[in-house]
Design a protein around this motif. Sequence first.
Motif, PDB file in Angstrom:
ATOM      1  N   MET A  38     103.909  31.056  77.952  1.00 58.71           N
ATOM      2  CA  MET A  38     104.706  32.074  77.278  1.00 58.71           C
ATOM      3  C   MET A  38     105.441  32.906  78.335  1.00 58.71           C
ATOM      4  O   MET A  38     104.802  33.491  79.217  1.00 58.71           O
ATOM      5  N   PRO A  39     106.755  32.961  78.293  1.00 63.63           N
ATOM      6  CA  PRO A  39     107.475  33.788  79.264  1.00 63.63           C
ATOM      7  C   PRO A  39     107.008  35.241  79.181  1.00 63.63           C
ATOM      8  O   PRO A  39     107.019  35.836  78.096  1.00 63.63           O
ATOM      9  N   PRO A  40     106.539  35.829  80.292  1.00 62.99           N
ATOM     10  CA  PRO A  40     106.034  37.202  80.242  1.00 62.99           C
ATOM     11  C   PRO A  40     107.152  38.198  79.955  1.00 62.99           C
ATOM     12  O   PRO A  40     108.281  38.035  80.417  1.00 62.99           O
ATOM     13  N   LEU A  41     106.815  39.226  79.201  1.00 65.15           N
ATOM     14  CA  LEU A  41     107.792  40.239  78.828  1.00 65.15           C
ATOM     15  C   LEU A  41     107.078  41.590  78.796  1.00 65.15           C
ATOM     16  O   LEU A  41     106.384  41.918  77.830  1.00 65.15           O
ATOM     17  N   VAL A  42     107.212  42.355  79.873  1.00 67.37           N
ATOM     18  CA  VAL A  42     106.529  43.640  80.013  1.00 67.37           C
ATOM     19  C   VAL A  42     107.566  44.759  80.016  1.00 67.37           C
ATOM     20  O   VAL A  42     108.536  44.720  80.780  1.00 67.37           O
ATOM     21  N   VAL A  43     107.350  45.743  79.157  1.00 67.10           N
ATOM     22  CA  VAL A  43     108.255  46.887  79.058  1.00 67.10           C
ATOM     23  C   VAL A  43     107.440  48.154  79.313  1.00 67.10           C
ATOM     24  O   VAL A  43     106.351  48.328  78.746  1.00 67.10           O
ATOM     25  N   GLU A  44     107.967  49.036  80.159  1.00 74.33           N
ATOM     26  CA  GLU A  44     107.274  50.282  80.466  1.00 74.33           C
ATOM     27  C   GLU A  44     108.002  51.462  79.846  1.00 74.33           C
ATOM     28  O   GLU A  44     109.233  51.468  79.748  1.00 74.33           O
ATOM     29  N   ALA A  45     107.224  52.454  79.423  1.00 75.51           N
ATOM     30  CA  ALA A  45     107.786  53.671  78.854  1.00 75.51           C
ATOM     31  C   ALA A  45     107.109  54.875  79.504  1.00 75.51           C
ATOM     32  O   ALA A  45     105.949  54.801  79.917  1.00 75.51           O
ATOM     33  N   ASP A  46     107.831  55.972  79.588  1.00 78.13           N
ATOM     34  CA  ASP A  46     107.307  57.197  80.194  1.00 78.13           C
ATOM     35  C   ASP A  46     106.295  57.842  79.245  1.00 78.13           C
ATOM     36  O   ASP A  46     106.625  58.187  78.114  1.00 78.13           O
ATOM     37  N   GLU A  47     105.071  58.023  79.721  1.00 77.10           N
ATOM     38  CA  GLU A  47     104.017  58.613  78.883  1.00 77.10           C
ATOM     39  C   GLU A  47     104.414  59.977  78.333  1.00 77.10           C
ATOM     40  O   GLU A  47     104.080  60.320  77.196  1.00 77.10           O
ATOM     41  N   SER A  48     105.106  60.758  79.142  1.00 76.70           N
ATOM     42  CA  SER A  48     105.401  62.136  78.745  1.00 76.70           C
ATOM     43  C   SER A  48     106.295  62.208  77.515  1.00 76.70           C
ATOM     44  O   SER A  48     106.362  63.245  76.857  1.00 76.70           O
ATOM     45  N   GLY A  49     106.986  61.097  77.201  1.00 75.66           N
ATOM     46  CA  GLY A  49     107.837  61.088  76.013  1.00 75.66           C
ATOM     47  C   GLY A  49     107.115  60.689  74.751  1.00 75.66           C
ATOM     48  O   GLY A  49     107.660  60.811  73.653  1.00 75.66           O
ATOM     49  N   GLY A  50     105.894  60.169  74.896  1.00 76.88           N
ATOM     50  CA  GLY A  50     105.084  59.831  73.736  1.00 76.88           C
ATOM     51  C   GLY A  50     105.726  58.839  72.787  1.00 76.88           C
ATOM     52  O   GLY A  50     106.313  57.829  73.209  1.00 76.88           O
ATOM     53  N   GLU A  51     105.642  59.123  71.509  1.00 75.08           N
ATOM     54  CA  GLU A  51     106.119  58.210  70.466  1.00 75.08           C
ATOM     55  C   GLU A  51     107.602  57.890  70.605  1.00 75.08           C
ATOM     56  O   GLU A  51     108.021  56.741  70.404  1.00 75.08           O
ATOM     57  N   GLU A  52     108.401  58.889  70.972  1.00 72.92           N
ATOM     58  CA  GLU A  52     109.847  58.683  71.030  1.00 72.92           C
ATOM     59  C   GLU A  52     110.236  57.700  72.131  1.00 72.92           C
ATOM     60  O   GLU A  52     111.081  56.822  71.922  1.00 72.92           O
ATOM     61  N   THR A  53     109.628  57.825  73.307  1.00 69.84           N
ATOM     62  CA  THR A  53     109.965  56.869  74.360  1.00 69.84           C
ATOM     63  C   THR A  53     109.436  55.474  74.014  1.00 69.84           C
ATOM     64  O   THR A  53     110.038  54.473  74.395  1.00 69.84           O
ATOM     65  N   GLY A  54     108.335  55.415  73.270  1.00 71.27           N
ATOM     66  CA  GLY A  54     107.845  54.128  72.790  1.00 71.27           C
ATOM     67  C   GLY A  54     108.837  53.489  71.839  1.00 71.27           C
ATOM     68  O   GLY A  54     109.093  52.276  71.905  1.00 71.27           O
ATOM     69  N   ARG A  55     109.433  54.307  70.976  1.00 74.88           N
ATOM     70  CA  ARG A  55     110.426  53.802  70.027  1.00 74.88           C
ATOM     71  C   ARG A  55     111.667  53.297  70.758  1.00 74.88           C
ATOM     72  O   ARG A  55     112.187  52.211  70.464  1.00 74.88           O
ATOM     73  N   GLU A  56     112.131  54.084  71.732  1.00 74.05           N
ATOM     74  CA  GLU A  56     113.331  53.698  72.471  1.00 74.05           C
ATOM     75  C   GLU A  56     113.107  52.400  73.250  1.00 74.05           C
ATOM     76  O   GLU A  56     113.969  51.509  73.258  1.00 74.05           O
ATOM     77  N   ALA A  57     111.954  52.299  73.908  1.00 67.45           N
ATOM     78  CA  ALA A  57     111.662  51.099  74.694  1.00 67.45           C
ATOM     79  C   ALA A  57     111.555  49.874  73.803  1.00 67.45           C
ATOM     80  O   ALA A  57     112.042  48.792  74.142  1.00 67.45           O
ATOM     81  N   CYS A  58     110.950  50.034  72.644  1.00 61.72           N
ATOM     82  CA  CYS A  58     110.789  48.907  71.725  1.00 61.72           C
ATOM     83  C   CYS A  58     112.117  48.515  71.092  1.00 61.72           C
ATOM     84  O   CYS A  58     112.393  47.325  70.892  1.00 61.72           O
TER      85      CYS A  58
END
Length: 335
Positions: A211-231
Amino acid sequence: MGPIRPTIADVARAAGVSRTTVSHALNGIGKVDPRTRERVVQAAAELGYRPSLRAQRLRSGQSRTIGLVSSMPVAVAGGPSKLGFFMEVAAAAAETAMLSGFALVVVPPLDTDPPLDALDIDGAIVIEPDQDDPTTKRLQSRGVPIVTIGPQQGMDLPHVDLRAPRVGRLLLEHLREQGARRIALLMGSGHRSWYVDLAEVYARFAREHDMPPLVVEADESGGEETGREACAELLEKHPDVDAICAAVDAFALGAVRAVAERGLRIPDDVRVATRYDGVRARTSTPTLTAVDLNLAQAAASAVELLLANLKGTEVPQVISNPDPRLVVRESTRRG
């Protein structure tokens, strides 16, 4: 005038021992014959003697207080979860500490640096510190004994092992069993040991299954919103992604929002799973598959290890927590 309060001398006289023996017997220190200890305890009870905590502190130089410190930002550890992960640890830690005659000071996640230098504590438990966590550095500079829940990357501190590789395997294997073939890893941008372990497990898993690896990082300090943007960016660039393994529950909520905004369905089009089985996982719509980390046991073990170290008792400095357990919910369960 009220009744005269009995003193340690009164107890010593009644039990026929020295005041030092009374002190050792009632405080569980030193070598006291069990029969003598029992006689002292009985004499103290009959006289109504209660040791002065203030006097004990002055004699021992101890506050009989330990601190519990979160290294996670408010956006992750606070919010809708009501400090879920942190408070689950705090409840068990407080109980274990109290049973040993210690109080627990809770230092919650703060937007500013916590006032650690003002804390009068004998030791501290730090929850999953980052590699360059300033909290542990400040405590160490004061000479405060530390135990961490989860190891600190690059440091050899006493800790409770939350079994991160096993947790990662549980999540990834479950997603594949549910039909996922293009699993993306969504994790924090810090260097917490949990992230490092999960990334290694994910890399091995990807190789095993071609499976081709696919890792995305998000800034913890942004919480849910940075998770949404990264996804959202992830799904835009890789529309073939059919599962997201989120290292942080706040990121998982953001992923749920991003999937919905793209017009996709969970779990039919994209499955979402996260690490911590807390308030966010249980109350999300849909509810999230997560892992029971046995946090109460981890907290109790951390307190016991810290207290043993404060007493100078020789014990193993790494404690392995019980096996984590997968909790399957709507976000991955099809049909």
